[in-house]
Design a protein around this motif. Structure first.
Motif: not given
Length: 128
Positions: A40-45, A97-102
């Motif tokens: 699972a992954y989410s994209i905030d913006n 690998l996660s970033t502020e937006n993903m």
């Protein structure tokens, strides 16, 4: 949290190629480990995450997980808790690998099938 998505993440390791083919003409291996999982992954913006950035993170995740499985010995797979090892590795990768937006999550393994010299090794298998 932003939009959530899921990546299907199959992995396999096969070794000790036999000198014959199965009924369908496919190669047969004495040892095999097949894993089916989701990430699972989410994209905030979505405006701040390019398709290239998203794909690079997901491809790296997928390649590193397969490399990790390939690097495990047959004994580590058959005698250890390979499910936990894979989930721990995926958590490490998700974090790096996660970033502020993903944001990536550790994988969810729903099928693990291990065979060694024709003997199925007890492993986790989901009931659908």
């Amino acid at each position: 949290m932003g939009e959530e998505f899921t990546l299907f993440l199959p992995m396999s390791k096969q070794s000790r190629l036999c000198d014959y083919l199965d009924e369908a003409g496919e190669p047969v291996y004495e040892f095999s480990c097949f894993v089916e999982s989701n990430v699972a992954y989410s994209i905030d913006n979505p405006k701040l995450v390019s398709v290239a950035e998203r794909d690079k993170a997901l491809l790296t995740y997928k390649e590193e997980m397969q490399n990790y499985l390939n690097g495990l010995s047959e004994t580590e797979i058959t005698d250890g808790d390979v499910k936990t090892m894979l989930i721990d590795k995926s958590a490490e990768l998700a974090n790096s690998l996660s970033t502020e937006n993903m944001k990536l999550s550790p994988c969810e393994i729903y099928m693990l099938d291990i065979n060694d010299a024709g003997t199925e090794i007890p492993a986790f298998q989901a009931i659908f």
